[in-house]
Design an enzyme around this catalytic site. Structure first.
Site, PDB file in Angstrom:
ATOM      1  N   ASP A  75      -1.797  20.755  -6.723  1.00 52.49           N
ATOM      2  CA  ASP A  75      -2.868  20.017  -7.396  1.00 52.49           C
ATOM      3  C   ASP A  75      -4.150  20.387  -6.673  1.00 52.49           C
ATOM      4  O   ASP A  75      -4.318  20.066  -5.482  1.00 52.49           O
ATOM      5  CB  ASP A  75      -2.606  18.503  -7.310  1.00 52.49           C
ATOM      6  N   ASN A 102      -7.547  29.647 -11.528  1.00 50.39           N
ATOM      7  CA  ASN A 102      -7.610  29.504 -12.983  1.00 50.39           C
ATOM      8  C   ASN A 102      -7.638  28.047 -13.447  1.00 50.39           C
ATOM      9  O   ASN A 102      -8.178  27.750 -14.508  1.00 50.39           O
ATOM     10  CB  ASN A 102      -6.393  30.225 -13.586  1.00 50.39           C
ATOM     11  N   TYR A 180     -18.694  20.099 -18.143  1.00 54.11           N
ATOM     12  CA  TYR A 180     -17.907  21.332 -18.132  1.00 54.11           C
ATOM     13  C   TYR A 180     -18.774  22.586 -17.918  1.00 54.11           C
ATOM     14  O   TYR A 180     -18.534  23.352 -16.973  1.00 54.11           O
ATOM     15  CB  TYR A 180     -17.095  21.465 -19.423  1.00 54.11           C
ATOM     16  N   LYS A 184     -19.141  25.231 -14.486  1.00 50.28           N
ATOM     17  CA  LYS A 184     -18.921  26.681 -14.415  1.00 50.28           C
ATOM     18  C   LYS A 184     -20.164  27.380 -13.849  1.00 50.28           C
ATOM     19  O   LYS A 184     -20.056  28.390 -13.144  1.00 50.28           O
ATOM     20  CB  LYS A 184     -18.544  27.232 -15.799  1.00 50.28           C
ATOM     21  N   THR A 215      -6.124  27.271 -26.612  1.00 51.83           N
ATOM     22  CA  THR A 215      -5.265  26.614 -25.612  1.00 51.83           C
ATOM     23  C   THR A 215      -5.455  25.105 -25.731  1.00 51.83           C
ATOM     24  O   THR A 215      -6.325  24.625 -26.460  1.00 51.83           O
ATOM     25  CB  THR A 215      -5.647  27.024 -24.162  1.00 51.83           C
TER      26      THR A 215
END
Ligand SMILES: NC(=O)c1ccc[n+]([C@@H]2O[C@H](COP(=O)([O-])OP(=O)(O)OC[C@H]3O[C@@H](n4cnc5c(N)ncnc54)[C@H](OP(=O)(O)O)[C@@H]3O)[C@@H](O)[C@H]2O)c1
Length: 257
Positions: A75, A102, A180, A184, A215
């Site tokens: 984790d 990833n 989000y 990044k 996904t």
């Protein structure tokens, strides 16, 4: 790379010379396909995943496909879990050649900056940024034992400020997202700093954008397959020694910051 048993004189660790990779969040989606792709090269692959059942299922599926896979409970938000994962990789392989960071979360959409909660921001940054730093630093001692270490951080084109601030539909990318996309961008900035610090070492560290992939992350609305999404990470994981470091890439080439 040739397989040859060697003993590190400083650590006393014996390695069999087989190229070893660790992929975080490898139980599904793009991470699973990265593990499958690296395994297809004949590499040993650590399947990092936080859920026991999902990890074991992925390892079984990879082994059935002929991959030398081993499960790594991991984790990325948990210091203890990450430290234990590093110990397990050391026991299994003695060193690490490639780390693919990833694992990632969106924090849920919609995510307007005028409504986002501190909790969502914290969760997303904890996983997508701090998680990468935590895992990388825990695995660095093992990466330093490799002759050609590579680190691949899964970013996204939505982390590009150039693209986020573009005013034409053609250039702009992604939804409005207060956690989000900025996570990044943060990851991109941190990766550049790693590349600067590690510039005089053989470690190459780069950012990959997989494109818009179907996904769980986006409710399978993406238009590319996880296998297509994995391709750029596989390319950066297998860079030659004179390859780039501190770069931000998608299949088509460099992404503007
Ligand atoms: N899909 C896209 O279009 C797209 C585009 C650009 C970038 N990316 C990036 O590509 C990467 C993979 O995404 P994906 O689309 O394959 O998503 P996904 O199918 O949702 O997979 C995400 C993976 O990350 C794992 N994960 C999440 N939090 C974790 C934690 N705290 N510790 C360990 N593992 C954790 C998940 O594990 P569980 O199964 O336990 O939740 C899962 O294995 C992410 O970094 C994502 O931001 C994806």
């Amino acid at each position: 790379m040739t397989e040859q048993t060697t003993t590190d004189q400083t650590t006393g660790t014996t390695t069999d010379g087989k190229t070893t990779a660790l992929v975080t969040g490898a139980n599904k989606g793009i991470g699973y396909e990265i593990a499958a792709g690296l395994g297809a090269l004949g590499w040993r692959v650590g399947v990092g995943a936080r859920d026991d059942a999902r990890r074991e299922a992925a390892v079984a599926q990879l082994r059935a496909a002929g991959v030398d896979a081993f499960g790594v409970p991991l984790d990325v938000t948990d210091d203890e879990s990450v430290a234990a994962a590093a110990r397990l990789v050391e026991e299994h392989a003695g060193r690490l050649d490639v780390l693919v960071n990833n694992a990632g979360v969106t924090g849920g959409m919609p995510q307007e900056p005028t409504r986002v909660t501190p909790e969502v921001l914290r969760t997303v940054v904890e996983t997508n940024v701090i998680g990468v730093v935590r895992v990388t630093n825990a695995l660095l001692p093992l990466l330093r034992r490799s002759p050609s270490p590579r680190i691949v951080n899964m970013s996204s084109g939505v982390g590009s400020l150039a693209r986020q601030s573009a005013t034409t539909d053609e250039l702009s990318t992604g939804p409005i997202s207060a956690a989000y996309s900025p996570s990044k961008t943060f990851l991109n900035a941190v990766t550049v700093q790693y590349a600067k610090e590690l510039r005089d070492t053989p470690i190459l560290v780069n950012l990959a954008c997989p494109g818009f992939v179907a996904t769980d992350l986006n409710g399978f609305r993406g238009v590319r397959t996880p296998q297509q999404g994995a391709a750029i990470a596989l390319r950066l994981a297998t860079l030659p020694d004179d390859g780039p470091t501190g770069g931000y890439f998608e299949d088509a080439g460099t992404i503007p910051w």
